[in-house]
Design a protein around this motif. Sequence first.
Motif, PDB file in Angstrom:
ATOM      1  N   VAL A  53       0.291  14.815  -1.313  1.00 55.30           N
ATOM      2  CA  VAL A  53      -0.907  15.277  -2.004  1.00 55.30           C
ATOM      3  C   VAL A  53      -1.136  16.766  -1.736  1.00 55.30           C
ATOM      4  CG1 VAL A  53      -3.363  14.869  -2.423  1.00 55.30           C
ATOM      5  CG2 VAL A  53      -1.901  12.976  -1.681  1.00 55.30           C
ATOM      6  N   THR A  54      -1.365  17.514  -2.811  1.00 53.54           N
ATOM      7  CA  THR A  54      -1.744  18.921  -2.713  1.00 53.54           C
ATOM      8  C   THR A  54      -3.019  19.125  -3.531  1.00 53.54           C
ATOM      9  OG1 THR A  54      -0.499  19.616  -4.675  1.00 53.54           O
ATOM     10  CG2 THR A  54       0.702  19.584  -2.582  1.00 53.54           C
ATOM     11  N   ARG A  55      -3.613  20.273  -3.410  1.00 56.97           N
ATOM     12  CA  ARG A  55      -4.829  20.544  -4.186  1.00 56.97           C
ATOM     13  C   ARG A  55      -4.550  20.500  -5.689  1.00 56.97           C
ATOM     14  NH1 ARG A  55      -6.406  23.907  -1.209  1.00 56.97           N
ATOM     15  NH2 ARG A  55      -8.146  22.823  -0.226  1.00 56.97           N
TER      16      ARG A  55
ATOM     17  N   LEU B 158      -4.476  16.507  -7.078  1.00 58.41           N
ATOM     18  CA  LEU B 158      -5.485  15.530  -6.646  1.00 58.41           C
ATOM     19  C   LEU B 158      -5.848  14.527  -7.735  1.00 58.41           C
ATOM     20  CD1 LEU B 158      -7.955  17.711  -4.528  1.00 58.41           C
ATOM     21  CD2 LEU B 158      -6.625  15.745  -3.719  1.00 58.41           C
TER      22      LEU B 158
ATOM     23  N   LEU C 186      -1.315  15.042   3.327  1.00 56.82           N
ATOM     24  CA  LEU C 186      -2.063  16.144   2.735  1.00 56.82           C
ATOM     25  C   LEU C 186      -1.470  17.499   3.117  1.00 56.82           C
ATOM     26  CD1 LEU C 186      -5.698  14.878   3.487  1.00 56.82           C
ATOM     27  CD2 LEU C 186      -4.095  14.130   1.699  1.00 56.82           C
TER      28      LEU C 186
ATOM     29  N   LEU D 274      -4.805  20.589   2.714  1.00 62.32           N
ATOM     30  CA  LEU D 274      -6.018  19.905   2.269  1.00 62.32           C
ATOM     31  C   LEU D 274      -6.753  19.317   3.460  1.00 62.32           C
ATOM     32  CD1 LEU D 274      -4.945  17.817  -0.884  1.00 62.32           C
ATOM     33  CD2 LEU D 274      -6.624  19.657  -0.841  1.00 62.32           C
TER      34      LEU D 274
ATOM     35  N   ILE E 177     -10.492  14.553  -0.339  1.00 64.66           N
ATOM     36  CA  ILE E 177      -9.889  13.394  -0.982  1.00 64.66           C
ATOM     37  C   ILE E 177     -10.989  12.470  -1.480  1.00 64.66           C
ATOM     38  CG2 ILE E 177      -8.320  11.441  -0.703  1.00 64.66           C
ATOM     39  CD1 ILE E 177      -7.027  14.199  -0.483  1.00 64.66           C
TER      40      ILE E 177
ATOM     41  N   ALA F 210      -5.367   8.780   5.217  1.00 66.25           N
ATOM     42  CA  ALA F 210      -4.512   9.950   5.002  1.00 66.25           C
ATOM     43  C   ALA F 210      -4.141  10.636   6.320  1.00 66.25           C
ATOM     44  CB  ALA F 210      -5.219  10.947   4.087  1.00 66.25           C
TER      45      ALA F 210
ATOM     46  N   LYS G 166      -2.406  14.589   7.736  1.00 64.18           N
ATOM     47  CA  LYS G 166      -2.130  15.964   7.340  1.00 64.18           C
ATOM     48  C   LYS G 166      -0.662  16.308   7.592  1.00 64.18           C
ATOM     49  CE  LYS G 166      -6.740  17.995   7.830  1.00 64.18           C
ATOM     50  NZ  LYS G 166      -7.514  19.127   8.384  1.00 64.18           N
TER      51      LYS G 166
END
Length: 207
Positions: free
Chosen positions: A63-65, A68, A93, A96, A101, A110, A112
């Motif tokens: 997941v990245t910005r 999303l 993440l 993020l 989220i 999640a 990081k």
Amino acid sequence: MKVFISWSGTRSETLAKALREWFPLVLNYVEPWVSQSDIEAGERWGIEVAKELESSNFGVICVTRENLTSPWLLFESGALAKSMQDGRVIPLLLDLDFKEISGPLAQFQAKKAEQAGIKELVLSLNKAAAAPIPDQRLENYFRLSGAISKPISRQFPRARPHQKVPARRAKSLRNSYPASVASKCASGTQWMTIHRGVDLGGTESTR
């Protein structure tokens, strides 16, 4: 142990491919799978991805910005959640915070993409294995693989403000996956909520 790695967007794909190469160095029983990287030329990618979704034992969502609200990421996350036990789907993440989220991804625990989070991800993978590696040996593997001295997240450039991420083109979600997999994700109004903005007809969408 088959691990499905979900991605959407350039940075997410880069992270996914790095994990694909790195996981077996730490956990030699792991068979990571990344769409596009592991699909042979000429294969029908929708069927191949569906097969991997159904046969995987664990899911990692990069997941990245920028992704999303990616329909593809949310679709694969939903299919993974329906197929696996609690705790076997982990969003990773990149750049993020947890508070960023929301929506369907918020149901998962999640981690990081930094030293502590990656180590926790590896421990979760090992715990879910049929024959887990002893903790002390895993600590040694983790150190030797370079995860402590060189966290994965440091290998990637940070996203620029308002950066437009190149998208991967593909067919619509409903037409790309067999019904057995699509039905696992959601149905009715829930489907439309998760896939807001997705054309479920026959037009092209992007990854």
